[in-house]
Design a protein around this motif. Structure first.
Motif, PDB file in Angstrom:
ATOM      1  N   ALA A 195     -24.135  19.891   0.001  1.00  0.00           N
ATOM      2  CA  ALA A 195     -23.417  20.488  -1.126  1.00  0.00           C
ATOM      3  C   ALA A 195     -23.392  19.531  -2.314  1.00  0.00           C
ATOM      4  N   PHE A 196     -23.148  18.257  -2.044  1.00  0.00           N
ATOM      5  CA  PHE A 196     -23.134  17.264  -3.126  1.00  0.00           C
ATOM      6  C   PHE A 196     -24.517  17.131  -3.766  1.00  0.00           C
ATOM      7  N   ALA A 197     -25.567  17.177  -2.963  1.00  0.00           N
ATOM      8  CA  ALA A 197     -26.923  17.083  -3.514  1.00  0.00           C
ATOM      9  C   ALA A 197     -27.213  18.275  -4.417  1.00  0.00           C
ATOM     10  N   ARG A 198     -26.774  19.452  -3.996  1.00  0.00           N
ATOM     11  CA  ARG A 198     -26.971  20.651  -4.810  1.00  0.00           C
ATOM     12  C   ARG A 198     -26.202  20.550  -6.123  1.00  0.00           C
ATOM     13  N   LEU A 199     -24.970  20.094  -6.050  1.00  0.00           N
ATOM     14  CA  LEU A 199     -24.165  19.945  -7.267  1.00  0.00           C
ATOM     15  C   LEU A 199     -24.793  18.917  -8.204  1.00  0.00           C
ATOM     16  N   ASP A 200     -25.254  17.820  -7.641  1.00  0.00           N
ATOM     17  CA  ASP A 200     -25.829  16.759  -8.460  1.00  0.00           C
ATOM     18  C   ASP A 200     -27.080  17.253  -9.189  1.00  0.00           C
ATOM     19  N   ARG A 201     -27.900  18.020  -8.481  1.00  0.00           N
ATOM     20  CA  ARG A 201     -29.097  18.571  -9.126  1.00  0.00           C
ATOM     21  C   ARG A 201     -28.721  19.544 -10.238  1.00  0.00           C
ATOM     22  N   ALA A 264     -10.863  22.658 -14.561  1.00  0.00           N
ATOM     23  CA  ALA A 264     -10.728  23.799 -13.659  1.00  0.00           C
ATOM     24  C   ALA A 264     -12.076  24.472 -13.429  1.00  0.00           C
ATOM     25  N   ALA A 265     -12.899  24.564 -14.471  1.00  0.00           N
ATOM     26  CA  ALA A 265     -14.214  25.192 -14.329  1.00  0.00           C
ATOM     27  C   ALA A 265     -15.100  24.393 -13.377  1.00  0.00           C
ATOM     28  N   VAL A 266     -15.072  23.074 -13.522  1.00  0.00           N
ATOM     29  CA  VAL A 266     -15.835  22.232 -12.607  1.00  0.00           C
ATOM     30  C   VAL A 266     -15.284  22.370 -11.190  1.00  0.00           C
ATOM     31  N   GLY A 267     -13.974  22.406 -11.063  1.00  0.00           N
ATOM     32  CA  GLY A 267     -13.361  22.575  -9.755  1.00  0.00           C
ATOM     33  C   GLY A 267     -13.817  23.853  -9.075  1.00  0.00           C
ATOM     34  N   VAL A 270     -17.385  23.360  -7.858  1.00  0.00           N
ATOM     35  CA  VAL A 270     -17.403  22.487  -6.680  1.00  0.00           C
ATOM     36  C   VAL A 270     -16.900  23.240  -5.450  1.00  0.00           C
ATOM     37  N   ALA A 271     -15.779  23.922  -5.580  1.00  0.00           N
ATOM     38  CA  ALA A 271     -15.204  24.657  -4.445  1.00  0.00           C
ATOM     39  C   ALA A 271     -16.173  25.711  -3.924  1.00  0.00           C
ATOM     40  N   ALA A 272     -16.862  26.396  -4.843  1.00  0.00           N
ATOM     41  CA  ALA A 272     -17.817  27.419  -4.429  1.00  0.00           C
ATOM     42  C   ALA A 272     -18.980  26.803  -3.649  1.00  0.00           C
ATOM     43  N   SER A 275     -17.765  25.829  -0.153  1.00  0.00           N
ATOM     44  CA  SER A 275     -17.566  27.010   0.695  1.00  0.00           C
ATOM     45  C   SER A 275     -18.903  27.585   1.151  1.00  0.00           C
ATOM     46  N   GLU A 276     -19.859  27.652   0.221  1.00  0.00           N
ATOM     47  CA  GLU A 276     -21.172  28.187   0.578  1.00  0.00           C
ATOM     48  C   GLU A 276     -21.880  27.300   1.598  1.00  0.00           C
ATOM     49  N   ALA A 277     -21.539  26.011   1.610  1.00  0.00           N
ATOM     50  CA  ALA A 277     -22.129  25.091   2.591  1.00  0.00           C
ATOM     51  C   ALA A 277     -21.502  25.232   3.970  1.00  0.00           C
TER      52      ALA A 277
END
Length: 304
Positions: A195-201, A264-267, A270-272, A275-277
């Motif tokens: 999930a972190f790798a996906r967010l970072d990309r 809040a938008a970033v949160g 991140v939460a999505a 959850s998807e992971a």
């Protein structure tokens, strides 16, 4: 990909390289300041490696070791393709990987025996090393440093560097063996990493085990990712220990524009992703609240 870490003389480190990438590195060495490669397994098996040294115009001095100093052997190979073949087969742990290779002792002497730790010292130190091992982010070297420093008081050092390393290596190998039992499973630590790798990309700077605490993380995260990142998320070292102990994990996030709306938008993003992971997320949408991961199956693979 090969489950190895490659270190070069010019202080570059590559992990999980392909055979082609390893080949590029083998063919590259030879210039001054870039003469050797050291290849270790992932996770690291202390005292186990294969390495090569080469200067332009000469042969390739290949060495490998499987633990003790007496197991450290060497040979000279005349072509980089032969080096690559041997290193690749070693990395894949192929039976008979070094067939038709004649080795000789590298002449490395065995070290002096390390004095046993006093039982009361061992009883205090082992639990701390095991805690750090469960976190999964330490290397043999950083664990050794932590073990040596852990019981220092008023300048008195009850544990030497050699004693610390001997203890760490024993517990490290126990953890490696334990890890083999869930090598084919997807753990929550794996899900978080993905999930972190996906967010970072996607433009959210995402860092695991980042700094020692929240305040340090918040002050340093801006320089940790891309200049055009629109936000960030991280958890710190204390949080990783908390998760490894079975108590969940707090994630800190925000937008670099530092507004409640952007945070809040970033949160939400991140939460999505979490959850998807497949992770369990607890967050009420407030930019003032950390995102919590609960019910974690924290089996983090050793990376050193």
């Amino acid at each position: 990909m090969l489950s190895v870490k490659v270190e070069t003389e010019n202080q570059q480190t590559r992990t999980r390289v392909s055979a082609e990438e390893l080949g590029d590195l083998v063919h590259r060495i030879g210039a001054r300041g870039d003469n050797f490669l050291v290849v270790q397994r992932i996770p690291d098996i202390p005292g186990t490696f294969i390495q090569v040294w080469h200067a332009a115009g000469g042969g390739y001095e290949l060495e490998h070791r499987t633990g003790t100093a007496t197991s450290h052997v060497r040979t000279v190979v005349d072509h980089p393709d032969r080096v690559l073949t041997l290193m690749t087969r070693w990395a894949r742990e192929e039976p008979g990987w070094d067939a038709d290779t004649v080795w000789e002792s590298a002449g490395i002497p065995e070290p002096e025996p390390v004095p046993e730790l006093a039982e009361e010292i061992r009883a205090q130190l082992e639990p701390r090393v095991r805690e750090l091992l469960r976190g999964g982010y330490e290397t043999v070297q950083t664990l050794t440093e932590a073990a040596e420093e852990y019981l220092v008081e008023d300048g008195v050092r009850p544990v030497s560097r050699d004693q610390a390393r001997e203890l760490v290596e024993r517990l490290w190998l126990e953890r490696v063996e334990e890890q083999r039992g869930w090598a084919d499973e997807v753990t929550d630590a794996d899900r978080l990493e993905r999930a972190f790798a996906r967010l970072d990309r996607g433009g959210i700077t995402a860092r695991e085990n980042f700094t020692c605490c929240r305040s340090c993380g918040m002050s340093e995260i801006g320089a940790a990712g891309r200049e055009d990142a629109r936000g960030f998320v991280f958890f710190h070292g204390q949080g990783a220990e908390h998760a490894a102990a079975g108590h969940g994990l707090a994630l800190y996030y925000g937008g670099f524009q530092d507004s409640p709306e952007r945070t809040a938008a970033v949160g939400r993003e991140v939460a999505a992703a979490l959850s998807e992971a497949g992770l369990t997320v607890e967050w009420d949408g407030s930019p003032d609240k950390a995102i919590e991961l609960t019910g974690l199956d924290w089996r983090k693979r050793l990376v050193g």
